[in-house]
Design an enzyme around this catalytic site. Structure first.
Site, short mmCIF file in Angstrom:
data_model
loop_
_atom_site.label_atom_id
_atom_site.label_comp_id
_atom_site.label_asym_id
_atom_site.label_seq_id
_atom_site.Cartn_x
_atom_site.Cartn_y
_atom_site.Cartn_z
N PRO A 10 32.11 37.91 33.46
CA PRO A 10 31.85 39.20 34.09
C PRO A 10 32.41 39.34 35.50
O PRO A 10 32.37 38.40 36.29
CB PRO A 10 30.32 39.28 34.12
N ARG A 18 38.97 43.39 44.87
CA ARG A 18 37.77 43.26 45.71
C ARG A 18 37.67 41.81 46.19
O ARG A 18 38.14 40.90 45.52
CB ARG A 18 36.49 43.57 44.92
N TYR A 23 38.40 35.51 46.26
CA TYR A 23 39.03 35.38 44.94
C TYR A 23 40.54 35.63 44.95
O TYR A 23 41.18 35.59 43.89
CB TYR A 23 38.34 36.34 43.94
N ASN A 74 36.35 30.52 32.52
CA ASN A 74 35.67 30.81 33.78
C ASN A 74 34.49 31.69 33.39
O ASN A 74 34.65 32.91 33.21
CB ASN A 74 36.59 31.53 34.76
N GLU A 98 36.38 23.98 32.34
CA GLU A 98 35.67 25.02 33.13
C GLU A 98 36.44 25.24 34.43
O GLU A 98 36.76 24.27 35.13
CB GLU A 98 34.25 24.53 33.41
N HIS A 100 36.66 27.51 38.10
CA HIS A 100 36.15 28.48 39.08
C HIS A 100 37.20 28.66 40.16
O HIS A 100 37.74 27.66 40.68
CB HIS A 100 34.83 28.00 39.70
N ARG A 107 29.17 27.29 48.34
CA ARG A 107 28.64 28.66 48.46
C ARG A 107 27.10 28.61 48.38
O ARG A 107 26.50 27.64 48.78
CB ARG A 107 29.29 29.53 47.37
#
Ligand code: CA2
Length: 145
Positions: A10, A18, A23, A74, A98, A100, A107
């Site tokens: 998501p 954004r 990112y 991800n 996996e 990221h 974080r």
């Protein structure tokens, strides 16, 4: 020819428009183009992104009938919340990496736990979108034995 499916969870459809400080500024479409132009020889890629957990689970289930040799995922926020995604990934019994984009360990505390990491061949975090290319290379090495 090994087939690899790249799954994105998501909000990753917002890549490039954004929060570029976290990112980056590459869109999801651009990421697909970049990865397709640098595929390990002989690898065949497909891509899927959804904001709906049930759709992601059903896409993973389709791999039972139409298997691939590797998955790059991800899971985005579902990383930290979803036993259902974990169970679906276990059910397909396919090597997975996996990814990221950000370093989830640098974080908020809630991002440090992943429901996927312990069932993954490898976990890549904090390398930006290059992490997806590293994941393909990791699967390539693994599949070559
Ligand atoms: O660092 C990653 O790749 C994450 O999986 C991204 C997730 C976050 O919940 C994970 O903790 C770490 C969030 C994806 C949101 O994607 C956006 C992209 C651009 C703009 C806004 C959100």
């Amino acid at each position: 020819m090994p087939k690899v499916l790249i799954l994105n969870g998501p909000n990753l459809n917002l890549l490039g428009c954004r929060e570029p400080n976290i990112y980056g500024s590459t869109s999801l479409d651009d990421l697909e183009t970049i990865l397709r132009s640098n595929i390990p020889p002989g690898m065949q890629l497909s891509f899927f992104q959804t904001n709906h957990e049930g759709e992601m689970i059903e896409r993973i289930h389709r791999l039972i009938e139409a298997p691939v040799q590797g998955v790059v995922i991800n899971p985005a926020a579902w990383t930290h919340t979803s036993v259902a995604i974990r169970d679906a990934l276990i059910a397909i019994n396919t090597p997975l990496v996996e990814v990221h984009i950000s370093n989830i360990h640098a974080r908020e505390a809630f991002r440090r736990h992943s429901y996927v990491s312990d069932i993954a061949l490898a976990v890549i975090a904090g390398c930006g979108i290059q992490g997806y290319a590293f994941a393909l290379e990791t699967l390539n090495q693994h599949l070559k034995g």
